[in-house]
Design a protein around this motif. Structure first.
Motif, short mmCIF file in Angstrom:
data_model
loop_
_atom_site.label_atom_id
_atom_site.label_comp_id
_atom_site.label_asym_id
_atom_site.label_seq_id
_atom_site.Cartn_x
_atom_site.Cartn_y
_atom_site.Cartn_z
N SER A 30 0.79 -1.23 0.00
CA SER A 30 0.00 0.00 0.00
C SER A 30 0.82 1.28 0.00
O SER A 30 0.38 2.30 -0.52
CB SER A 30 -0.93 0.02 1.22
N THR A 87 -8.20 -1.57 8.01
CA THR A 87 -7.79 -2.02 6.68
C THR A 87 -9.00 -2.19 5.77
O THR A 87 -8.98 -1.82 4.59
CB THR A 87 -7.02 -3.35 6.78
N ARG A 185 -7.10 -5.89 -0.08
CA ARG A 185 -7.46 -5.17 1.14
C ARG A 185 -8.34 -6.05 2.05
O ARG A 185 -8.10 -6.15 3.26
CB ARG A 185 -8.20 -3.87 0.79
#
Length: 204
Positions: A30, A87, A185
């Protein structure tokens, strides 16, 4: 003390995916390779309290006191579930741009450090793990444990950095698709939640 058996066993332990590995991979995907190094450094720093507790014999308290163990354990569980929620909700976490997502180094290191600090099983693990490699008649046991701990931490940092760098390569090569981004994710969120539930049912 620093035997081949110790090095091989330590490498296997470090390579086994756990919360630190998952966080480092997530950060590398990320936020880029520099952020993954910060994550690896934070995870390594989070080992220090457990190693020191093992060296000082404080893990006996966690081993004999159900209240102390359960208290620290559920703080760790709550933190892992928080990471899972954060998250899952962070829609921009895996957005691919020309530059990595900018995150505070201190923020990344703190989150990574807390992951390991709040896991009481690590203290008991090191108490059982390190003494196996103490050489009778050698230097003071505490000095040997400090040396073994330093080597273990170095190996942890090196392996986690490699994990993070590989994740960054994967980031630039594969996650151009929004569907893949969402899958990753949610996968990391589910993993954090699963690790939290596993810790919740862990016994001393």
């Amino acid at each position: 003390m620093l035997t081949l058996d110790f090095l091989i066993t330590s490498l296997i332990v470090v390579l086994i995916p756990g919360t630190g590995v998952v966080f480092t991979l997530s950060t590398g995907l990320s936020a880029g390779k520099r952020a993954s190094v910060y994550a690896a450094l934070g995870c390594t720093a989070g080992i220090v309290p457990h190693l020191m507790a093992s060296i000082l014999g404080l893990s006996a308290i966690l081993h004999t006191s159900a209240l102390a163990f359960q208290g620290l354990k559920f703080v760790g569980v709550a933190y892992l579930l928080y990471l899972a929620y954060a998250t899952w909700r962070d829609r921009s976490a895996l957005a691919v741009t020309d530059a990595p997502v900018t995150r505070s180094a201190a923020h990344i290191m703190l989150r990574a450090c807390l992951l390991n600090v709040l896991n009481p099983k690590l203290t008991i693990f090191f108490l059982a793990f390190l003494p196996q490699f103490i050489t009778p008649g050698g230097p003071a046991a505490s000095l040997q444990m400090l040396t073994l701990s330093a080597v273990f931490m170095f190996m942890t940092f090196a392996v986690f950095v490699i994990y993070g760098l590989l994740a960054n390569i994967f980031r630039t090569a594969v996650i151009q698709s929004p569907g893949v981004q969402n899958w990753l994710r949610r996968g990391f969120a589910a993993t954090f939640a699963a690790l939290g539930l596993h810790l919740a049912f862990a016994q001393r």
